[in-house]
Design a protein around this motif. Sequence first.
Motif, PDB file in Angstrom:
ATOM      1  N   ASN A  18      46.515 -23.827 -40.230  1.00 11.37           N
ATOM      2  CA  ASN A  18      47.317 -23.470 -41.397  1.00 11.37           C
ATOM      3  C   ASN A  18      46.945 -24.439 -42.516  1.00 11.37           C
ATOM      4  OD1 ASN A  18      49.327 -23.322 -43.384  1.00 11.37           O
ATOM      5  ND2 ASN A  18      50.847 -22.639 -41.905  1.00 11.37           N
ATOM      6  N   PRO A  19      46.233 -23.966 -43.552  1.00 15.27           N
ATOM      7  CA  PRO A  19      45.787 -24.874 -44.612  1.00 15.27           C
ATOM      8  C   PRO A  19      46.925 -25.458 -45.439  1.00 15.27           C
ATOM      9  CG  PRO A  19      45.279 -22.609 -45.178  1.00 15.27           C
ATOM     10  CD  PRO A  19      45.808 -22.594 -43.782  1.00 15.27           C
ATOM     11  N   ASP A  20      48.081 -24.815 -45.445  1.00 14.59           N
ATOM     12  CA  ASP A  20      49.218 -25.312 -46.223  1.00 14.59           C
ATOM     13  C   ASP A  20      49.937 -26.470 -45.533  1.00 14.59           C
ATOM     14  OD1 ASP A  20      48.773 -23.404 -48.236  1.00 14.59           O
ATOM     15  OD2 ASP A  20      49.939 -21.912 -47.132  1.00 14.59           O
ATOM     16  N   THR A  21      49.921 -26.485 -44.210  1.00 16.15           N
ATOM     17  CA  THR A  21      50.572 -27.563 -43.464  1.00 16.15           C
ATOM     18  C   THR A  21      49.571 -28.549 -42.868  1.00 16.15           C
ATOM     19  OG1 THR A  21      50.565 -26.335 -41.379  1.00 16.15           O
ATOM     20  CG2 THR A  21      52.487 -26.047 -42.823  1.00 16.15           C
ATOM     21  N   GLY A  22      48.330 -28.106 -42.679  1.00 18.63           N
ATOM     22  CA  GLY A  22      47.313 -28.944 -42.057  1.00 18.63           C
ATOM     23  C   GLY A  22      47.418 -29.005 -40.550  1.00 18.63           C
ATOM     24  N   ILE A  23      48.199 -28.097 -39.964  1.00 19.11           N
ATOM     25  CA  ILE A  23      48.440 -28.129 -38.519  1.00 19.11           C
ATOM     26  C   ILE A  23      47.575 -27.096 -37.810  1.00 19.11           C
ATOM     27  CG2 ILE A  23      50.171 -27.733 -36.719  1.00 19.11           C
ATOM     28  CD1 ILE A  23      52.241 -28.845 -38.681  1.00 19.11           C
ATOM     29  N   PHE A  24      46.945 -27.533 -36.724  1.00 17.90           N
ATOM     30  CA  PHE A  24      46.213 -26.650 -35.830  1.00 17.90           C
ATOM     31  C   PHE A  24      47.130 -26.272 -34.672  1.00 17.90           C
ATOM     32  CE2 PHE A  24      42.561 -28.546 -37.881  1.00 17.90           C
ATOM     33  CZ  PHE A  24      41.589 -27.557 -37.828  1.00 17.90           C
ATOM     34  N   THR A  25      47.076 -25.015 -34.237  1.00 17.39           N
ATOM     35  CA  THR A  25      47.807 -24.569 -33.049  1.00 17.39           C
ATOM     36  C   THR A  25      46.847 -23.830 -32.121  1.00 17.39           C
ATOM     37  OG1 THR A  25      48.504 -22.563 -34.213  1.00 17.39           O
ATOM     38  CG2 THR A  25      50.069 -24.401 -34.158  1.00 17.39           C
ATOM     39  N   PRO A  39      51.159 -27.176 -31.101  1.00 15.17           N
ATOM     40  CA  PRO A  39      50.319 -27.978 -31.992  1.00 15.17           C
ATOM     41  C   PRO A  39      49.223 -28.709 -31.229  1.00 15.17           C
ATOM     42  CG  PRO A  39      52.631 -28.380 -32.421  1.00 15.17           C
ATOM     43  CD  PRO A  39      52.558 -27.563 -31.171  1.00 15.17           C
ATOM     44  N   VAL A  40      48.124 -28.945 -31.904  1.00 18.48           N
ATOM     45  CA  VAL A  40      46.946 -29.567 -31.320  1.00 18.48           C
ATOM     46  C   VAL A  40      46.748 -30.951 -31.927  1.00 18.48           C
ATOM     47  CG1 VAL A  40      44.426 -29.388 -31.218  1.00 18.48           C
ATOM     48  CG2 VAL A  40      45.829 -27.352 -30.956  1.00 18.48           C
ATOM     49  N   GLY A  41      46.275 -31.878 -31.130  1.00 19.29           N
ATOM     50  CA  GLY A  41      45.869 -33.182 -31.637  1.00 19.29           C
ATOM     51  C   GLY A  41      46.740 -34.314 -31.148  1.00 19.29           C
ATOM     52  N   SER A  42      46.102 -35.451 -30.978  1.00 16.51           N
ATOM     53  CA  SER A  42      46.818 -36.677 -30.633  1.00 16.51           C
ATOM     54  C   SER A  42      46.314 -37.785 -31.546  1.00 16.51           C
ATOM     55  CB  SER A  42      46.607 -37.039 -29.164  1.00 16.51           C
ATOM     56  OG  SER A  42      45.233 -37.207 -28.894  1.00 16.51           O
ATOM     57  N   LEU A  43      47.196 -38.721 -31.811  1.00 18.67           N
ATOM     58  CA  LEU A  43      46.889 -39.798 -32.744  1.00 18.67           C
ATOM     59  C   LEU A  43      45.985 -40.835 -32.095  1.00 18.67           C
ATOM     60  CD1 LEU A  43      47.437 -40.966 -35.563  1.00 18.67           C
ATOM     61  CD2 LEU A  43      49.355 -42.202 -34.548  1.00 18.67           C
ATOM     62  N   ASN A  44      44.874 -41.129 -32.752  1.00 20.83           N
ATOM     63  CA  ASN A  44      44.004 -42.214 -32.335  1.00 20.83           C
ATOM     64  C   ASN A  44      44.516 -43.473 -33.025  1.00 20.83           C
ATOM     65  OD1 ASN A  44      41.964 -44.140 -32.133  1.00 20.83           O
ATOM     66  ND2 ASN A  44      40.348 -42.607 -32.160  1.00 20.83           N
ATOM     67  N   LYS A  45      45.085 -44.371 -32.275  1.00 15.86           N
ATOM     68  CA  LYS A  45      45.712 -45.558 -32.864  1.00 15.86           C
ATOM     69  C   LYS A  45      44.707 -46.506 -33.507  1.00 15.86           C
ATOM     70  CE  LYS A  45      49.746 -45.380 -29.942  1.00 15.86           C
ATOM     71  NZ  LYS A  45      50.560 -46.027 -28.932  1.00 15.86           N
ATOM     72  N   LYS A  46      43.445 -46.422 -33.126  1.00 14.94           N
ATOM     73  CA  LYS A  46      42.435 -47.316 -33.706  1.00 14.94           C
ATOM     74  C   LYS A  46      42.124 -46.951 -35.154  1.00 14.94           C
ATOM     75  CE  LYS A  46      40.120 -48.553 -29.435  1.00 14.94           C
ATOM     76  NZ  LYS A  46      38.868 -48.502 -28.673  1.00 14.94           N
ATOM     77  N   ASP A  47      42.024 -45.652 -35.452  1.00 18.15           N
ATOM     78  CA  ASP A  47      41.641 -45.269 -36.817  1.00 18.15           C
ATOM     79  C   ASP A  47      42.724 -44.498 -37.573  1.00 18.15           C
ATOM     80  OD1 ASP A  47      41.482 -42.692 -35.739  1.00 18.15           O
ATOM     81  OD2 ASP A  47      39.306 -42.638 -35.759  1.00 18.15           O
ATOM     82  N   GLY A  48      43.800 -44.102 -36.893  1.00 20.62           N
ATOM     83  CA  GLY A  48      44.909 -43.428 -37.560  1.00 20.62           C
ATOM     84  C   GLY A  48      44.705 -41.942 -37.807  1.00 20.62           C
ATOM     85  N   TYR A  49      43.662 -41.355 -37.196  1.00 16.81           N
ATOM     86  CA  TYR A  49      43.386 -39.930 -37.372  1.00 16.81           C
ATOM     87  C   TYR A  49      43.810 -39.150 -36.136  1.00 16.81           C
ATOM     88  CZ  TYR A  49      40.420 -41.447 -41.229  1.00 16.81           C
ATOM     89  OH  TYR A  49      39.947 -42.010 -42.383  1.00 16.81           O
ATOM     90  N   TYR A  59      36.891 -34.616 -31.448  1.00 18.99           N
ATOM     91  CA  TYR A  59      36.703 -34.317 -32.864  1.00 18.99           C
ATOM     92  C   TYR A  59      37.921 -34.755 -33.657  1.00 18.99           C
ATOM     93  CZ  TYR A  59      32.982 -31.138 -31.359  1.00 18.99           C
ATOM     94  OH  TYR A  59      31.844 -30.609 -30.817  1.00 18.99           O
ATOM     95  N   SER A  60      37.698 -35.257 -34.863  1.00 18.29           N
ATOM     96  CA  SER A  60      38.794 -35.540 -35.785  1.00 18.29           C
ATOM     97  C   SER A  60      39.268 -34.233 -36.409  1.00 18.29           C
ATOM     98  CB  SER A  60      38.318 -36.481 -36.898  1.00 18.29           C
ATOM     99  OG  SER A  60      37.958 -37.720 -36.370  1.00 18.29           O
ATOM    100  N   LEU A  61      40.586 -34.049 -36.481  1.00 19.32           N
ATOM    101  CA  LEU A  61      41.123 -32.790 -36.993  1.00 19.32           C
ATOM    102  C   LEU A  61      40.812 -32.574 -38.471  1.00 19.32           C
ATOM    103  CD1 LEU A  61      44.559 -32.264 -35.226  1.00 19.32           C
ATOM    104  CD2 LEU A  61      42.342 -31.288 -34.699  1.00 19.32           C
ATOM    105  N   HIS A  62      40.659 -33.641 -39.259  1.00 20.86           N
ATOM    106  CA  HIS A  62      40.336 -33.423 -40.666  1.00 20.86           C
ATOM    107  C   HIS A  62      38.933 -32.834 -40.824  1.00 20.86           C
ATOM    108  CE1 HIS A  62      39.167 -37.654 -39.941  1.00 20.86           C
ATOM    109  NE2 HIS A  62      38.235 -37.483 -40.886  1.00 20.86           N
ATOM    110  N   ARG A  63      38.005 -33.212 -39.957  1.00 21.24           N
ATOM    111  CA  ARG A  63      36.666 -32.616 -40.000  1.00 21.24           C
ATOM    112  C   ARG A  63      36.697 -31.180 -39.494  1.00 21.24           C
ATOM    113  NH1 ARG A  63      32.555 -35.580 -41.377  1.00 21.24           N
ATOM    114  NH2 ARG A  63      31.055 -34.423 -40.132  1.00 21.24           N
ATOM    115  N   LEU A  64      37.560 -30.907 -38.518  1.00 27.30           N
ATOM    116  CA  LEU A  64      37.699 -29.528 -38.031  1.00 27.30           C
ATOM    117  C   LEU A  64      38.363 -28.643 -39.075  1.00 27.30           C
ATOM    118  CD1 LEU A  64      38.680 -30.005 -34.278  1.00 27.30           C
ATOM    119  CD2 LEU A  64      36.423 -29.603 -35.285  1.00 27.30           C
ATOM    120  N   ALA A  65      39.285 -29.195 -39.857  1.00 23.12           N
ATOM    121  CA  ALA A  65      39.901 -28.426 -40.939  1.00 23.12           C
ATOM    122  C   ALA A  65      38.832 -27.998 -41.935  1.00 23.12           C
ATOM    123  CB  ALA A  65      40.985 -29.251 -41.625  1.00 23.12           C
ATOM    124  N   TRP A  66      37.910 -28.887 -42.223  1.00 19.42           N
ATOM    125  CA  TRP A  66      36.805 -28.577 -43.137  1.00 19.42           C
ATOM    126  C   TRP A  66      35.929 -27.472 -42.543  1.00 19.42           C
ATOM    127  CZ3 TRP A  66      36.432 -30.816 -47.895  1.00 19.42           C
ATOM    128  CH2 TRP A  66      35.292 -30.506 -48.633  1.00 19.42           C
TER     129      TRP A  66
END
Length: 111
Positions: A18-25, A39-49, A59-66
Amino acid sequence: MATTDLTAERLRELFHYNPDTGIFTRRVKTCNSIPIDSPVGSLNKKDGYLRVKIDFRSYSLHRLAWLYTYGSFPVEMVDHRNGIGTDNRIANLREVTRAGNLQNQRKAQRN
């Protein structure tokens, strides 16, 4: 950036973005304990993504959003305009060079 065999088509088979929320399901059930539409994804505490594994690769979710939105991975880096690494709305993401990304840092580095 590293190369990958993941395509936008494969990503769209597995997840909805969902591009409006940034959430993957999830679109498909991968195990009995995780339902479809969760919802998909878990927080990587080392880099905050937020990250997710697809076909045994992380994969980082911000790169997958792209990838999901534009059909290919960015050539350069993906920057969060507001500096919040978990805000993966497409309006908050932009492709930048490494130098451009370093200019947008919010806190000082240790060195």
